[in-house]
Design an enzyme around this catalytic site. Structure first.
Site: not given
Ligand code: NAD
Ligand code: GLY
Length: 359
Positions: A118, A140, A182, A224, A234, A238, A242, A245, A249, A262
């Protein structure tokens, strides 16, 4: 090194940004809940950076979980592997889970931490630009479902975020651009000056200029952090984060997770949102052109995949988390630097935009 704060009362936490921070034992130790630590990473990032992190945790009971790399693995099935490791090692409630990687690892490991017994403490060590400017901050956490992006998740704040800007040197250019989507989003939502600054500095960011990237991370996190502090769950403001998005999405799900990054899907989605904003009479053509131009210079797509039809968007948009009372709510732009959540747009305008962007 710069430190920002996400102000959430007793759950407040720092975002520490700087070069060569991974492996700094003094930075992490105040945030470890107890002796047990589990580091979650993937098979792309672990060979590059895991040793540095584990070296700084030598005095702890340490386990590592290395997951397969990629958005297509951000699933309930992969989550189960993290729970297996936690249980196999009899990890108790004072275990700290550390996410080392991009947004996929951060979101998935964060959700594991939210669920395990939990809720246990977790630390974000983001290694992509996208994760350092956005996903590691704000709590998130989620995994994807075949029917919708980030549909299974929870709000669970980290206890600290440490962004080592040096890790960006190994990031592929396509991933750097995805992160810049972003960043540009942040300027579009709430800071026209930052958007203009990006227009002047985008080439330096693309050239991995360390100072420019550090500034970009700090500015994006500053905005942020403020929004999250005002609206953690949100219920209002907040949602503006998006921008792009809802369309994005739909692109990610329809094209199959991982095919469009993404950030790329958000880029095309922001152009669609800007076009809709122009049809609402809010943005003028010159502002729309500025947005398209900056995204293009950041080497991001401004057109969605040609195979997408209006019906594809509508089907996936209905599953959007911003749907309220059966109505898809959209983030639109009143100006560059001013976004608004809108539900009373004319449906005909949305259909017109979807039609224009359909192949
Ligand atoms: P990712 O985590 O897939 O990373 C992109 C690629 O880069 C992967 O192949 C990874 O292994 C590689 N990588 C990571 N660090 C590296 C480094 N230093 N050197 C070389 N390669 C490296 O993608 P991302 O763009 O980081 O994240 C996208 C995800 O984030 C999506 O799932 C999206 O939904 C999520 N997201 C979440 C939020 C949130 O608020 N939680 C906000 C925006 C996006
Ligand atoms: N990326 C959207 C949020 O964190 O609210």
């Amino acid at each position: 090194m710069a430190t920002l704060n996400v102000d959430l009362g007793s759950r407040s936490y720092p975002i520490i940004v700087g070069a060569d921070l991974l492996g700094d034992r003094a930075l992490l130790s105040p945030y470890l809940a107890g002796d047990e630590v589990v580091v979650v990473s993937n098979d792309r990032v672990a060979p590059l950076y895991l040793d540095r992190v584990t070296a700084s945790l030598k005095d702890r009971r340490l386990n590592c979980q290395i997951l397969p790399d990629g958005e297509q693995h951000k699933t309930v099935g992969t989550l189960q592997l993290v729970f297996d490791t936690l249980l196999d090692n009899h990890c108790s409630r004072d275990t700290t889970l550390i996410a080392l990687g991009g947004g996929v690892i951060g979101d998935l490991a964060g959700f594991a931490a939210a669920c395990y017994q939990r809720g246990i403490a977790f630390i974000q060590l983001p290694t992509t630009l996208l994760a350092q400017v956005d996903s590691a901050v704000g709590g998130k956490t989620a995994v994807n479902h075949p029917q919708g992006k980030n549909m299974i998740g929870a709000f669970h704040q980290p206890v600290c975020v440490v962004s080592d800007t040096r890790t960006l040197v190994t990031l592929e250019p396509r991933q750097l651009s995805a992160g810049l989507a972003e960043v540009i989003k942040c300027g579009l939502i709430c800071d026209e000056l930052f958007f203009s600054w990006l227009e002047d500095n985008i080439e330096k960011a693309l050239a991995y200029d360390e100072e420019v990237l550090e500034y970009v991370i700090i500015e994006s996190c500053r905005h942020k952090a403020q929004m999250v502090a005002r609206d953690e769950k949100e219920v209002g403001e907040r949602a503006l984060l998006n921008l792009g998005h809802t369309f994005g999405h739909a692109i990610e799900v329809a094209t199959g997770y991982g095919n469009w990054l993404h950030g790329e899907a958000v880029s095309a989605g922001m152009v669609m949102a800007a076009t809709m904003s122009q049809k609402m009479g809010w943005l003028d053509k010159a502002q729309c052109d500025r947005i398209r131009e900056l995204l293009t210079r950041a080497r991001l797509p401004i057109d969605p995949p040609v195979a997408m039809r209006s019906a594809d968007y509508l089907r996936h948009m209905k599953a959007d988390k911003k749907v309220s009372g059966g109505r898809v709510r959209l983030i639109l732009l009143e100006a560059i630097g001013r976004a608004r959540l809108v539900s009373d747009y004319p449906d005909a305008l949305l259909h017109e935009v979807l039609g224009e962007f359909s192949g």
